[in-house]
Design a protein around this motif. Structure first.
Motif, mmCIF file in Angstrom:
data_model
loop_
_atom_site.group_PDB
_atom_site.id
_atom_site.type_symbol
_atom_site.label_atom_id
_atom_site.label_comp_id
_atom_site.label_asym_id
_atom_site.label_seq_id
_atom_site.Cartn_x
_atom_site.Cartn_y
_atom_site.Cartn_z
ATOM 1 N N SER A 20 0.835 -1.191 0.000
ATOM 2 C CA SER A 20 0.000 0.000 0.000
ATOM 3 C C SER A 20 0.876 1.249 0.000
ATOM 4 C CB SER A 20 -0.912 -0.012 1.227
ATOM 5 O OG SER A 20 -0.139 0.025 2.409
ATOM 6 N N ASP A 21 0.228 2.387 -0.136
ATOM 7 C CA ASP A 21 0.974 3.649 -0.117
ATOM 8 C C ASP A 21 1.652 3.865 1.227
ATOM 9 O OD1 ASP A 21 0.126 4.065 -2.677
ATOM 10 O OD2 ASP A 21 -1.559 5.349 -2.126
ATOM 11 N N ALA A 22 0.950 3.506 2.319
ATOM 12 C CA ALA A 22 1.544 3.680 3.648
ATOM 13 C C ALA A 22 2.754 2.777 3.832
ATOM 14 C CB ALA A 22 0.493 3.389 4.732
ATOM 15 N N ALA A 23 2.655 1.511 3.398
ATOM 16 C CA ALA A 23 3.800 0.604 3.511
ATOM 17 C C ALA A 23 4.951 1.077 2.631
ATOM 18 C CB ALA A 23 3.377 -0.811 3.136
ATOM 19 N N ALA A 24 4.630 1.546 1.429
ATOM 20 C CA ALA A 24 5.678 2.063 0.549
ATOM 21 C C ALA A 24 6.344 3.301 1.160
ATOM 22 C CB ALA A 24 5.090 2.403 -0.822
ATOM 23 N N HIS A 25 5.530 4.153 1.797
ATOM 24 C CA HIS A 25 6.092 5.332 2.461
ATOM 25 C C HIS A 25 6.985 4.928 3.628
ATOM 26 C CE1 HIS A 25 6.468 9.389 3.925
ATOM 27 N NE2 HIS A 25 5.889 9.079 5.071
ATOM 28 N N LEU A 26 6.586 3.885 4.371
ATOM 29 C CA LEU A 26 7.416 3.401 5.475
ATOM 30 C C LEU A 26 8.743 2.870 4.952
ATOM 31 C CD1 LEU A 26 7.769 2.715 8.460
ATOM 32 C CD2 LEU A 26 6.592 0.545 8.030
ATOM 33 N N GLN A 27 8.713 2.099 3.891
ATOM 34 C CA GLN A 27 9.955 1.587 3.319
ATOM 35 C C GLN A 27 10.835 2.723 2.807
ATOM 36 O OE1 GLN A 27 8.741 -1.191 0.317
ATOM 37 N NE2 GLN A 27 7.883 -2.668 1.777
ATOM 38 N N SER A 85 9.228 11.314 10.945
ATOM 39 C CA SER A 85 8.511 10.797 9.787
ATOM 40 C C SER A 85 8.415 9.286 9.829
ATOM 41 C CB SER A 85 9.221 11.248 8.500
ATOM 42 O OG SER A 85 8.584 10.727 7.360
ATOM 43 N N LEU A 86 9.472 8.631 10.326
ATOM 44 C CA LEU A 86 9.447 7.169 10.440
ATOM 45 C C LEU A 86 8.395 6.717 11.442
ATOM 46 C CD1 LEU A 86 10.767 4.481 9.651
ATOM 47 C CD2 LEU A 86 12.393 4.821 11.523
ATOM 48 N N ARG A 87 8.308 7.433 12.554
ATOM 49 C CA ARG A 87 7.282 7.072 13.551
ATOM 50 C C ARG A 87 5.884 7.265 12.968
ATOM 51 N NH1 ARG A 87 11.235 9.410 17.091
ATOM 52 N NH2 ARG A 87 10.351 11.485 16.774
ATOM 53 N N ASN A 88 5.699 8.380 12.261
ATOM 54 C CA ASN A 88 4.383 8.614 11.649
ATOM 55 C C ASN A 88 4.077 7.582 10.564
ATOM 56 O OD1 ASN A 88 4.074 10.874 13.282
ATOM 57 N ND2 ASN A 88 4.912 12.273 11.752
ATOM 58 N N ALA A 89 5.115 7.266 9.759
ATOM 59 C CA ALA A 89 4.905 6.268 8.707
ATOM 60 C C ALA A 89 4.609 4.902 9.295
ATOM 61 C CB ALA A 89 6.136 6.207 7.799
ATOM 62 N N LYS A 90 5.281 4.570 10.396
ATOM 63 C CA LYS A 90 5.026 3.281 11.055
ATOM 64 C C LYS A 90 3.596 3.234 11.584
ATOM 65 C CE LYS A 90 6.295 -0.694 12.894
ATOM 66 N NZ LYS A 90 5.067 -1.018 13.621
ATOM 67 N N ALA A 91 3.165 4.335 12.207
ATOM 68 C CA ALA A 91 1.792 4.360 12.703
ATOM 69 C C ALA A 91 0.793 4.284 11.554
ATOM 70 C CB ALA A 91 1.570 5.635 13.525
ATOM 71 N N ALA A 92 1.087 5.036 10.450
ATOM 72 C CA ALA A 92 0.180 4.980 9.299
ATOM 73 C C ALA A 92 0.168 3.600 8.668
ATOM 74 C CB ALA A 92 0.607 6.034 8.266
ATOM 75 N N ALA A 93 1.359 2.955 8.600
ATOM 76 C CA ALA A 93 1.411 1.604 8.038
ATOM 77 C C ALA A 93 0.636 0.619 8.901
ATOM 78 C CB ALA A 93 2.861 1.165 7.888
ATOM 79 N N ALA A 130 -2.439 -1.347 7.620
ATOM 80 C CA ALA A 130 -2.494 -2.809 7.671
ATOM 81 C C ALA A 130 -3.770 -3.282 8.357
ATOM 82 C CB ALA A 130 -1.263 -3.348 8.398
ATOM 83 N N ALA A 131 -4.125 -2.575 9.441
ATOM 84 C CA ALA A 131 -5.368 -2.948 10.123
ATOM 85 C C ALA A 131 -6.577 -2.701 9.218
ATOM 86 C CB ALA A 131 -5.500 -2.150 11.420
ATOM 87 N N ALA A 132 -6.534 -1.552 8.501
ATOM 88 C CA ALA A 132 -7.645 -1.259 7.591
ATOM 89 C C ALA A 132 -7.702 -2.266 6.451
ATOM 90 C CB ALA A 132 -7.504 0.167 7.041
ATOM 91 N N ARG A 133 -6.523 -2.658 5.934
ATOM 92 C CA ARG A 133 -6.498 -3.651 4.865
ATOM 93 C C ARG A 133 -7.016 -4.995 5.352
ATOM 94 N NH1 ARG A 133 -3.047 -2.791 0.424
ATOM 95 N NH2 ARG A 133 -2.268 -4.925 0.511
ATOM 96 N N ASP A 134 -6.637 -5.350 6.585
ATOM 97 C CA ASP A 134 -7.151 -6.609 7.133
ATOM 98 C C ASP A 134 -8.668 -6.553 7.283
ATOM 99 O OD1 ASP A 134 -4.613 -7.611 7.226
ATOM 100 O OD2 ASP A 134 -4.280 -7.115 9.338
#
Length: 644
Positions: free
Chosen positions: A350-357, A599-607, A611-615
């Motif tokens: 997802s965009d959030a996972a891609a942003h986290l990476q 930004s990493l903390r925010n990206a981790k929270a968004a990811a 992930a919860a929303a995708r599940d």
């Protein structure tokens, strides 16, 4: 003539023109129950389509539902050109109402219904996509003369604009039609593109309000692959699909053709009954009243089948149609859901996972950047110190060479006041030029170090005041005093002259004494004066060279002192610039690291949220697919009950 077997269980053996001794099995056989279960299932499918945002699909199902509740059975007769469609309809009702125009295969479709007295109208629809079953005004109904239908129709169509959407509505008093049967002679199908042919056939059936489809094909002509494609599409939406092989009287091996057609349909999985008829025999039998010839034409069984379809429409046909439409609609709704579920299962980030990476990569790049810019700054400082010392030495060498050249032709005692201001200005210019070059190199070093940062860090260059430290210029060059040199006084000149003339007097006096002259004579005195003058001149030159050497040494010592001071100031400036740049870029690195960590903390929270929303979305998709599967099972049960 034929057995009315349909589907993959249909017999592949040839059928006889003689009626079968046992009752022919019906494709929609079963006792009528009269329950409204099919309507409940169809309503559920329609609501599901609306919930999925498929208003177009829900509208089509709503129209089909309304038609299933109508007592009429609208039978659409379709097929390629010159395959006996119009003659089939005419033979069924024993009236020449279809194909009355010369270009009948490309002309006006005809709807044949029951009427107490013969009537005919040319119906002009609002648009090519308008429903044929919709009511039209009086102005859209152009009366035709039934007794001369062909000529009357030609006159009416000639008065209309070319391409106007029209069809002929004909009413004839026939017992076959009195029970609610409506026959529709459709325009010829074209197979230039199979997909378009399927869409055109479905669109035609939908606009004509068809409940049942009869496909005509000339006996002796093998069903093409394109025709099988069209029949496959029609068989999915119209249970009770009937394939009629026309012109059987022209085919000696019509039984073999019938068996081959049934076999091809079975292999293609098309649930269609197959029959072979002869319109010519039927019309001749009706004119002569020959029952045996009528049965031989195959129309007796066809009439029985159509009457059964009229009776089966409220129950078995309605259930089978509702089940087929429901399954198709559910399958169409399930396709995007399965595709979306598969895309999630394929590991598409997802965009959030891609942003986290991307944030992780940016943090790693920033850590590598820290090592790179520190190494770059250290290397640049070492190079700058070496270059600035070399530059100062070269400038000092050039200045000393110019000073030596000056003192090679000038007496310091006489020209020092001229030389000293020049030396002071030259040293000041040397210091200014060297420090300016140092400032430029320091700025260049700052830019080179800033290039080590990633582009997304923005402009990380320090201000000029930060990169160039103060104290790097020569502040007030001191005056260089003239070196102490001995003066050549007149007394010294007299003494040197007398000392030099003594030798001349003695040497010339001795030489002239041989000639009988006294030791002191004019010649000896002249020789003494000559030697005395030379001694004075030689001593004067010696003292000049001594003064020049002492001046050069004084200048070299003074310039060396200035060089040492400038070199130390330059090194100190470089060190101060290094510390300033190091502190600046360290602060920039810390700010970037803190920003990246945030930004990493925010990206981790968004990811995590994503992930919860995708599940949750995955669960909803599976639940919705399960509901669709349950609804599909209900639709399949309708079909099974219709076949039971």
């Amino acid at each position: 003539m034929t057995s009315w077997e349909a589907g993959t269980t249909a017999s592949t053996g040839p059928a006889s023109l003689i009626p079968h001794p046992r009752p022919a099995p019906d494709p929609l056989r079963g006792a009528a129950t009269g329950d409204p279960w099919w309507m409940d299932t169809m309503d559920a499918v329609i609501r599901t389509c609306q919930a999925h945002g498929r208003a177009d699909l829900a509208e089509r199902l709503t129209r089909r539902r309304a038609r299933l509740l109508h007592p009429q059975l609208r039978v659409l007769v379709v097929g390629p050109a010159q395959q006996g469609r119009s003659r089939l309809v005419n033979a069924l009702i024993n009236a020449s109402v279809c194909g009355v125009l010369p270009d009948a295969d490309t002309g006006v479709p005809t709807v044949v219904r029951h009427a107490d007295t013969p009537t005919a109208h040319l119906i002009r629809r609002d648009s090519p996509t308008a429903d044929w079953t919709a009511a039209v005004g009086l102005q859209a109904r152009i009366p035709l003369v039934p007794e001369r239908l062909g000529a009357s129709l030609a006159e009416a169509t000639a008065a209309l604009p070319a391409g106007a959407p029209v069809h002929v509505d004909v009413g004839v008093p026939r017992s076959l039609l009195a029970g609610g049967l409506v026959l529709i002679d459709a325009p010829a199908l074209t197979f230039a593109a199979p997909d378009r042919a399927v869409a055109a056939a479905h669109d035609l059936a939908d606009r004509a309000g068809a409940d049942l489809v009869v496909y005509t094909c000339e006996t002796g002509r093998r069903l093409s692959d394109d025709e099988l494609t069209v029949l496959t599409g029609l068989g999915r939406s119209f249970p009770g699909l009937l394939v009629v092989l026309t012109k059987a009287d022209y085919a000696p091996d019509w039984r073999r053709d019938l068996a081959e057609s049934r076999l091809r349909l079975n292999r293609a999985g098309i649930p269609a009954a197959v029959a072979a008829v002869s319109s010519s025999l039927r019309l001749h039998a009706v004119r002569t009243g020959d029952d045996a010839l009528n049965r031989e034409s195959g129309f007796a069984d066809l009439l029985v089948h159509l009457r059964k379809m009229v009776e089966a429409k409220p129950d078995r046909l309605a259930r089978a149609t509702a089940g087929a439409l429901g399954r198709l609609a559910i399958q169409e709704l399930a396709v995007p859901l399965r595709a979306e579920l598969d895309s999630q299962g394929d590991g598409v980030s997802s965009d959030a996972a891609a942003h986290l990476q991307a944030t992780h990569r940016r943090l790693d790049d920033l850590r590598k950047c820290t090592v790179r810019w520190q190494n770059r700054l250290s290397d640049e400082v070492a190079d700058l110190m070496s270059d600035i010392e070399h530059d100062l030495r070269e400038r000092v060498k050039a200045l000393l060479a110019e000073a030596d050249e000056f003192f090679a032709t000038n007496d310091p005692a006489k020209s020092w006041d001229e030389f000293e201001p020049w030396l002071r200005d030259a040293l000041q210019e040397l210091a200014t030029t060297s420090m300016t070059w140092l400032a430029e190199r320091t700025e260049w070093m700052a830019r080179r170090t800033a290039d080590m940062f990633p582009p997304e860090a923005g402009d990380v260059l320090p201000s000029t005041a930060l990169a160039i430290t103060d104290g790097g210029t020569l502040q007030g060059v001191s005056t260089l005093d003239a070196p102490p040199v001995a003066t050549f006084t007149p007394g010294q000149k007299l003494f040197i002259g007398l000392r030099g003339s003594y030798g001349g007097v003695v040497m010339f006096g001795l030489a002239t004494s041989l000639a009988g002259m006294s030791l002191i004579n004019p010649i000896s005195i002249g020789g003494g004066a000559l030697f005395g003058g030379k001694s004075v001149r030689d001593e004067s030159k010696t003292l000049l060279k001594r003064r020049q050497t002492e001046a050069r040494n004084a200048v070299r010592q003074h310039v060396d002192d200035i060089f040492t001071r400038l070199n130390k100031d330059a090194r100190d400036s470089v060190r101060r610039a290094q510390r300033a740049l190091r502190d600046h870029f360290t602060a920039v690195t810390e700010d970037l690291q803190e920003e990246t960590m945030e930004s990493l903390r925010n990206a981790k929270a968004a990811a995590d949220r994503d992930a919860a929303a995708r599940d949750a979305h995955d669960r909803r998709l599976r639940e919705e697919l399960a509901r669709l599967a349950e609804l599909h099972t209900q639709a399949q049960a309708l079909t099974d009950r219709a076949r039971a």
